[in-house]
Design a protein around this motif. Structure first.
Motif, PDB file in Angstrom:
ATOM      1  N   THR A  48       0.897  -1.156   0.000  1.00 61.77           N
ATOM      2  CA  THR A  48       0.000   0.000   0.000  1.00 61.77           C
ATOM      3  C   THR A  48       0.932   1.200   0.000  1.00 61.77           C
ATOM      4  N   TYR A  49       0.553   2.258  -0.732  1.00 56.39           N
ATOM      5  CA  TYR A  49       1.459   3.396  -0.828  1.00 56.39           C
ATOM      6  C   TYR A  49       0.709   4.625  -1.298  1.00 56.39           C
ATOM      7  N   THR A  50       1.358   5.766  -1.066  1.00 58.65           N
ATOM      8  CA  THR A  50       0.818   7.035  -1.511  1.00 58.65           C
ATOM      9  C   THR A  50       1.960   7.861  -2.080  1.00 58.65           C
ATOM     10  N   PHE A  51       1.644   8.717  -3.052  1.00 62.22           N
ATOM     11  CA  PHE A  51       2.628   9.595  -3.686  1.00 62.22           C
ATOM     12  C   PHE A  51       2.530  10.994  -3.089  1.00 62.22           C
ATOM     13  N   ASN A  52       3.663  11.652  -2.963  1.00 60.90           N
ATOM     14  CA  ASN A  52       3.721  13.072  -2.634  1.00 60.90           C
ATOM     15  C   ASN A  52       4.564  13.702  -3.741  1.00 60.90           C
ATOM     16  N   ILE A  53       3.899  14.339  -4.707  1.00 59.39           N
ATOM     17  CA  ILE A  53       4.560  14.895  -5.885  1.00 59.39           C
ATOM     18  C   ILE A  53       4.740  16.398  -5.702  1.00 59.39           C
ATOM     19  N   SER A  54       5.960  16.860  -5.938  1.00 63.76           N
ATOM     20  CA  SER A  54       6.268  18.282  -5.825  1.00 63.76           C
ATOM     21  C   SER A  54       6.357  18.890  -7.218  1.00 63.76           C
ATOM     22  N   TYR A  55       5.964  20.136  -7.334  1.00 62.88           N
ATOM     23  CA  TYR A  55       6.056  20.831  -8.618  1.00 62.88           C
ATOM     24  C   TYR A  55       7.190  21.846  -8.630  1.00 62.88           C
ATOM     25  N   HIS A  56       8.121  21.715  -7.708  1.00 58.54           N
ATOM     26  CA  HIS A  56       9.283  22.591  -7.644  1.00 58.54           C
ATOM     27  C   HIS A  56      10.530  21.759  -7.888  1.00 58.54           C
ATOM     28  N   LEU A  57      11.388  22.248  -8.757  1.00 61.57           N
ATOM     29  CA  LEU A  57      12.586  21.494  -9.124  1.00 61.57           C
ATOM     30  C   LEU A  57      13.502  21.211  -7.944  1.00 61.57           C
ATOM     31  N   MET A  62       8.155  11.902  -3.409  1.00 61.80           N
ATOM     32  CA  MET A  62       8.276  10.870  -2.384  1.00 61.80           C
ATOM     33  C   MET A  62       7.091   9.908  -2.447  1.00 61.80           C
ATOM     34  N   ILE A  63       7.383   8.653  -2.173  1.00 57.42           N
ATOM     35  CA  ILE A  63       6.363   7.631  -1.949  1.00 57.42           C
ATOM     36  C   ILE A  63       6.516   7.177  -0.503  1.00 57.42           C
ATOM     37  N   ILE A  64       5.414   7.115   0.203  1.00 58.00           N
ATOM     38  CA  ILE A  64       5.397   6.503   1.536  1.00 58.00           C
ATOM     39  C   ILE A  64       4.620   5.213   1.379  1.00 58.00           C
ATOM     40  N   GLY A  65       5.260   4.102   1.734  1.00 60.90           N
ATOM     41  CA  GLY A  65       4.628   2.815   1.506  1.00 60.90           C
ATOM     42  C   GLY A  65       4.729   1.879   2.689  1.00 60.90           C
ATOM     43  N   THR A  66       3.938   0.834   2.617  1.00 58.27           N
ATOM     44  CA  THR A  66       3.960  -0.242   3.608  1.00 58.27           C
ATOM     45  C   THR A  66       3.861  -1.559   2.849  1.00 58.27           C
ATOM     46  N   TYR A  67       4.650  -2.531   3.277  1.00 59.13           N
ATOM     47  CA  TYR A  67       4.606  -3.865   2.677  1.00 59.13           C
ATOM     48  C   TYR A  67       3.990  -4.802   3.709  1.00 59.13           C
ATOM     49  N   GLU A 139      -3.429 -13.293  10.939  1.00 54.05           N
ATOM     50  CA  GLU A 139      -2.726 -12.086  11.371  1.00 54.05           C
ATOM     51  C   GLU A 139      -1.864 -11.517  10.252  1.00 54.05           C
ATOM     52  N   LYS A 140      -1.448 -10.252  10.453  1.00 52.48           N
ATOM     53  CA  LYS A 140      -0.674  -9.528   9.455  1.00 52.48           C
ATOM     54  C   LYS A 140       0.582  -8.955  10.095  1.00 52.48           C
ATOM     55  N   LEU A 141       1.650  -8.937   9.327  1.00 53.17           N
ATOM     56  CA  LEU A 141       2.898  -8.289   9.706  1.00 53.17           C
ATOM     57  C   LEU A 141       3.199  -7.246   8.639  1.00 53.17           C
ATOM     58  N   SER A 142       3.648  -6.057   9.039  1.00 49.61           N
ATOM     59  CA  SER A 142       3.887  -4.988   8.064  1.00 49.61           C
ATOM     60  C   SER A 142       5.244  -4.341   8.271  1.00 49.61           C
ATOM     61  N   PHE A 143       5.913  -4.069   7.153  1.00 50.82           N
ATOM     62  CA  PHE A 143       7.087  -3.200   7.121  1.00 50.82           C
ATOM     63  C   PHE A 143       6.528  -1.830   6.773  1.00 50.82           C
ATOM     64  N   SER A 144       6.348  -0.994   7.801  1.00 50.71           N
ATOM     65  CA  SER A 144       5.536   0.217   7.675  1.00 50.71           C
ATOM     66  C   SER A 144       6.342   1.471   7.359  1.00 50.71           C
ATOM     67  N   GLU A 171      10.591 -20.896  -0.704  1.00 49.34           N
ATOM     68  CA  GLU A 171      10.709 -20.522  -2.118  1.00 49.34           C
ATOM     69  C   GLU A 171      10.153 -19.128  -2.375  1.00 49.34           C
ATOM     70  N   GLY A 172       9.473 -18.556  -1.393  1.00 53.49           N
ATOM     71  CA  GLY A 172       8.982 -17.188  -1.495  1.00 53.49           C
ATOM     72  C   GLY A 172       7.666 -17.059  -2.229  1.00 53.49           C
ATOM     73  N   VAL A 173       6.977 -15.973  -1.936  1.00 53.24           N
ATOM     74  CA  VAL A 173       5.704 -15.645  -2.575  1.00 53.24           C
ATOM     75  C   VAL A 173       5.795 -14.198  -3.050  1.00 53.24           C
ATOM     76  N   ALA A 174       5.554 -13.984  -4.335  1.00 54.51           N
ATOM     77  CA  ALA A 174       5.595 -12.629  -4.888  1.00 54.51           C
ATOM     78  C   ALA A 174       4.405 -11.822  -4.392  1.00 54.51           C
ATOM     79  N   SER A 175       4.611 -10.523  -4.243  1.00 53.93           N
ATOM     80  CA  SER A 175       3.521  -9.649  -3.801  1.00 53.93           C
ATOM     81  C   SER A 175       2.412  -9.612  -4.849  1.00 53.93           C
ATOM     82  N   LEU A 176       1.211  -9.343  -4.393  1.00 50.17           N
ATOM     83  CA  LEU A 176       0.064  -9.271  -5.295  1.00 50.17           C
ATOM     84  C   LEU A 176       0.159  -8.077  -6.236  1.00 50.17           C
ATOM     85  N   ASN A 177       0.900  -7.051  -5.823  1.00 48.47           N
ATOM     86  CA  ASN A 177       1.054  -5.869  -6.665  1.00 48.47           C
ATOM     87  C   ASN A 177       2.499  -5.404  -6.606  1.00 48.47           C
TER      88      ASN A 177
END
Length: 192
Positions: A48-57, A62-67, A139-144, A171-177
């Motif tokens: 899950t994630y959100t964008f913070n887009i700046s219009y100044h050079l 930035m993206i703030i996300g959680t896995y 239950e859920k575990l998150s890298f927040s 063997e691992g499981v790929a993320s859904l997104n």
């Protein structure tokens, strides 16, 4: 009227079909048993994630996300760990509650994760919770609240993929997104 030879041939064919059916039934039972074992240790992971887009050079995007890792099985998941993998030549500065195992003074940070691979590697981050964790069924575990930052003038295409592992699912499981981005850096006069 059927002769004795025809009856023997039919009996032989029926026995052959019965043997094949028993073999198929045995294979099906094995597959069902294998699927039951897999269902007992099942997990899903996603971003899950959100964008913070700046219009100044001079500012950064930035993206703030959680896995997230969720135990969908019927048995506990032990020793969960993740791999966050970036596409080659990505421009991101990646940060989060990550502790280096090479640190001189061990730190205790709530909800922190330990980096398991070489800190010089900027394409793969292998992480595990700093504390021993068991994810119970449901239950859920998150890298927040990890952060991805990049300069607003850059043009690039990049992806971030996630993979979840445990003692039971090595063997691992790929993320859904995944997090995918295509940017075209703009000059400040183009942004107005």
């Amino acid at each position: 009227m059927m002769g004795k030879k025809n009856i023997e041939e039919l009996t032989h064919l029926i026995n052959q079909l019965n043997n094949e059916n028993e073999l198929y039934i045995s294979k099906i039972k094995d597959l069902i048993q294998h699927n039951k074992m897999d269902a007992s240790h099942s997990l899903i992971s996603y971003f899950t994630y959100t964008f913070n887009i700046s219009y100044h050079l001079e500012k950064e995007h930035m993206i703030i996300g959680t896995y997230h890792i969720t135990n969908q099985g019927t048995e506990p998941i032990t020793n969960p760990h993740i791999c966050i993998k970036f596409s080659q030549e990505h421009p991101f500065q990646f940060s989060g509650k990550i502790l280096s195992r090479t640190a001189k003074m061990p730190m205790k940070v709530p909800d922190a994760w330990d980096r398991m691979n070489n800190p010089e590697d900027k394409e793969e981050y292998w992480l595990k919770p700093s504390e021993d964790i068991i994810i119970q069924p449901g239950e859920k575990l998150s890298f927040s609240n990890f952060q991805l930052k990049w300069k607003s003038h850059l043009t690039f295409t990049a992806t971030v993929n996630g993979y979840a592992y445990s003692d039971e699912i090595n063997e691992g499981v790929a993320s859904l997104n995944q997090i995918s981005m295509i940017t075209s850096g703009k000059k400040e006069d183009e942004l107005e």
